[in-house]
Design an enzyme around this catalytic site. Structure first.
Site, PDB file in Angstrom:
ATOM      1  N   ASP A 113       2.585   7.621  -7.959  1.00 29.01           N
ATOM      2  CA  ASP A 113       1.953   7.519  -6.635  1.00 29.01           C
ATOM      3  C   ASP A 113       1.822   8.896  -5.993  1.00 29.01           C
ATOM      4  OD1 ASP A 113       1.830   4.845  -7.028  1.00 29.01           O
ATOM      5  OD2 ASP A 113       3.357   4.292  -5.557  1.00 29.01           O
ATOM      6  N   THR A 164      -0.719   0.845  -0.856  1.00 30.35           N
ATOM      7  CA  THR A 164      -0.999  -0.464  -1.459  1.00 30.35           C
ATOM      8  C   THR A 164      -0.447  -1.606  -0.622  1.00 30.35           C
ATOM      9  OG1 THR A 164       0.974  -0.182  -2.834  1.00 30.35           O
ATOM     10  CG2 THR A 164      -1.119   0.446  -3.792  1.00 30.35           C
ATOM     11  N   THR A 165       0.678  -1.376   0.048  1.00 28.97           N
ATOM     12  CA  THR A 165       1.228  -2.403   0.939  1.00 28.97           C
ATOM     13  C   THR A 165       0.446  -2.449   2.240  1.00 28.97           C
ATOM     14  OG1 THR A 165       3.427  -2.065  -0.025  1.00 28.97           O
ATOM     15  CG2 THR A 165       3.310  -3.221   2.079  1.00 28.97           C
ATOM     16  N   ASP A 198       6.809  -1.166  -4.479  1.00 33.25           N
ATOM     17  CA  ASP A 198       5.409  -0.762  -4.559  1.00 33.25           C
ATOM     18  C   ASP A 198       4.527  -1.996  -4.466  1.00 33.25           C
ATOM     19  OD1 ASP A 198       3.249   1.184  -5.134  1.00 33.25           O
ATOM     20  OD2 ASP A 198       3.043   0.010  -6.961  1.00 33.25           O
TER      21      ASP A 198
END
Length: 584
Positions: free
Chosen positions: A391, A96-97, A63
């Site tokens: 998530d 998020t990445t 994550d």
């Protein structure tokens, strides 16, 4: 000659490091690219995991936000990239990445223009125009579903969020579970704090379950607990913020007596007070009593003798969720108890899960909460599973409120890239170059997805560009990377869906972060201020200004004897040094 005798003006402390100009912008861009390299390989269903250890705790995760939190980034500009990842996690929950890679790639593409001397403000203007165009394209392409198809939309969005997680193989179990949990909440608030996630070591991940109501670990219990019933049907539930212990009645009190015989009456009064409290709990009709404060051994045995269940030291969050599910109202006093303050549920039971015992409240009439119980073999696996489920919960929440989705797998990024390129050909000047660079930067998502899956990213990108550019009537707009079959496919038909809010937030955050980095042309850093105790090294001469240390430095600067020494001759060297520089 007069200019030669001007005094030197010192603005910053000695040892202060200043970096400015084009070199500073390039340095900041390089630092941001180094941050992106840390998470580049974690993107997508075939992304790798990172093991981060601080010497005490070890975390295994892919994550992006979790990795950014655990990395100890010291570069002031690079922290901006970490912050947008955590903001994306708080706002949307997924991507998020992607947002880190997008920001890094935008900076990489325009790095040459900075090096060639193009003014950063010109570049920032082009980036913001490109971002606005990209947001407009996403809003035009987003698709919505209603009725029965909307339930499938939510499950597919949850499944897409879980594709890149450790529990991707079990997404058919977790996706419906996550959707049911979010749909059980109040649709107006949709507060995910009311979805409890409990981790229980042992068993298989397939033993995980959803409780439509409340479940929490059994609290600390005193002697007599074993005699209490562990199963009720349609019980009344009393929630307290009251301590039911005998010792609580004699704390913080002082009683003075003149006759020793009065002592027994005081002891009897203490017992009478606690018994009055317990009688009120019994007489109100409750069968289950929960309290945030301790319930002692006397009260535990008292309730057991009357066929009631009690638990003290209940976690405040669990108590709040129980109140929302059962309709009970938490009481801070035991006077005037009535049925209006009691909650109810269809079934209450206590049963074992692994090595722990859990209390279950099921069939709650006002259930606005749910509990997901996760099972697994190890703590690190359970921690990563919890992050994955969180998530997915965030994605479903956004899909529930937004109701618009786009295809994933890099399809939407390539379509935006194509349309921005086409638009750039209609304008003139330097902005055309910036827009082209922005369009190239968006291709990092499908390229990295292909590389992480072990495919030839150049071949995949060429095929995708062809499909997006040549397909008639926009038939190729949803073509993306097919990681499972190592090729390309229509990701919309394949069920790889993401909320449009995810892409909108990622695009806007990445662009703003890039603009923020480009607008910084000077960094001022004072190593002295970073030393321990530097905050107390003031320059004041009064009380609290800097203490004896500061006074000593000022005295030495005056010649060793303060102002008097300086006037009487001890400071002649200092006076002599000042001559010719605006001194005496």
């Amino acid at each position: 000659m007069q200019q030669a005798f001007q005094p030197q003006v010192i603005l910053l402390k000695e040892g202060t490091d200043t970096s400015q100009g084009k070199a500073q912008i390039i340095s900041n861009i390089n630092a941001c690219q180094a941050v992106a390299e840390a998470v580049r390989t974690t993107l997508g269903p075939r992304g790798m995991d990172k093991l981060i250890s601080d010497g005490q705790k070890t975390t295994i995760s892919n994550d992006g936000a979790t990795i950014m939190k655990l990395l100890d980034i010291v570069h002031p500009a690079a922290k901006t990239i970490a912050e947008i990842s955590m903001a994306q996690d708080a706002e949307v929950g997924d991507g998020t990445t992607s947002v880190v890679l997008l920001a890094s790639e935008i900076l990489k593409e325009i790095k040459n223009y900075v090096d060639d001397g193009l003014h950063p403000r010109v570049i920032i203007k082009g980036l913001r125009e490109s971002c606005n165009l990209g947001i407009k394209i996403i809003e035009e392409l987003a698709v919505t579903q209603e009725g029965d198809a909307f339930r499938q939309l939510l499950e597919k969005c949850a499944g897409t969020a879980l594709n890149s997680k450790l529990i991707a193989r079990n997404k058919k179990l977790f996706a419906p579970m996550v959707v049911d949990a979010v749909c059980s909440l109040d649709p107006d608030l949709c507060d995910l704090k009311l979805v409890g996630i409990k981790k229980v070591n042992g068993g298989s991940v397939t033993d995980s379950q959803l409780v439509q109501g409340v479940a929490f670990k059994k609290a600390f219990s005193y002697a007599g607990f074993e005699q209490q019933p562990k199963h009720f049907t349609n019980p009344k539930i009393l929630l307290l913020n009251v301590e039911l212990e005998l010792k609580s009645e004699k704390e913080n009190a002082e009683v003075r007596i003149t006759d020793p015989d009065q002592y027994q009456s005081i002891v009897d009064a203490e017992w009478q007070i606690i018994y009055d409290k317990l009688d009120k709990c019994v007489n109100c009709g409750a069968k289950v009593v929960l309290s945030r404060l301790p319930i002692g051994d006397l009260a535990t045995q008292y309730f057991a003798d009357r066929g009631m269940f009690c638990a003290g030291r209940v976690n405040p969050e669990d108590l709040d969720r129980t109140a929302k599910a059962t309709g009970a109202k938490v009481q801070t006093s035991l006077y005037d108890l009535s049925e209006n303050v009691l909650g109810e549920c269809a079934i209450f039971e206590e049963k074992g899960l692994g090595d722990e015992r859990f209390n279950f409240f099921m069939g709650c009439p006002k259930a606005k909460t749910a509990t997901i119980i996760l099972r697994g073999g190890g703590e690190q696996f359970l921690a990563e599973t919890e992050r994955s489920v969180h998530d997915a919960l965030m994605i479903v929440k956004r899909s529930l409120t937004n109701r618009r989705v786009v295809a994933g797998g890099g399809a939407i990024e390539l379509e935006i890239s194509k349309q921005i390129r086409e638009h750039s050909r209609t304008i003139m000047g330097k902005q055309q170059l910036i827009m082209n660079s922005y369009a190239r930067a968006l291709e990092i998502i499908p390229r990295q997805l292909a590389e992480n899956a072990g495919m030839d990213s150049t071949d995949i990108l060429n095929r995708l560009r062809k499909e997006h550019a040549t397909s008639a009537n926009g038939a190729g707009k949803w073509m993306g990377v097919d990681v499972l079959n190592e090729g390309i496919c229509d990701t919309y038909n394949a069920g790889v869906w993401e909320p449009s809010a995810n892409k909108l937030n990622a695009l806007a955050s990445a662009t703003e972060a890039a603009c923020c980095i480009l607008s910084i042309d000077e960094t001022v850093r004072n190593p002295q201020s970073e030393k321990p105790g530097a905050a107390s090294q003031g320059v004041g001469l009064g009380r609290g200004g800097g203490g004896a240390g500061t006074r000593k430095m000022v005295s030495e600067a005056m010649g060793g004897g303060g102002m008097q020494g300086m006037v009487q001759g001890k400071g002649r060297k200092a006076l002599h040094a000042m001559k010719g520089r605006g001194g005496a």
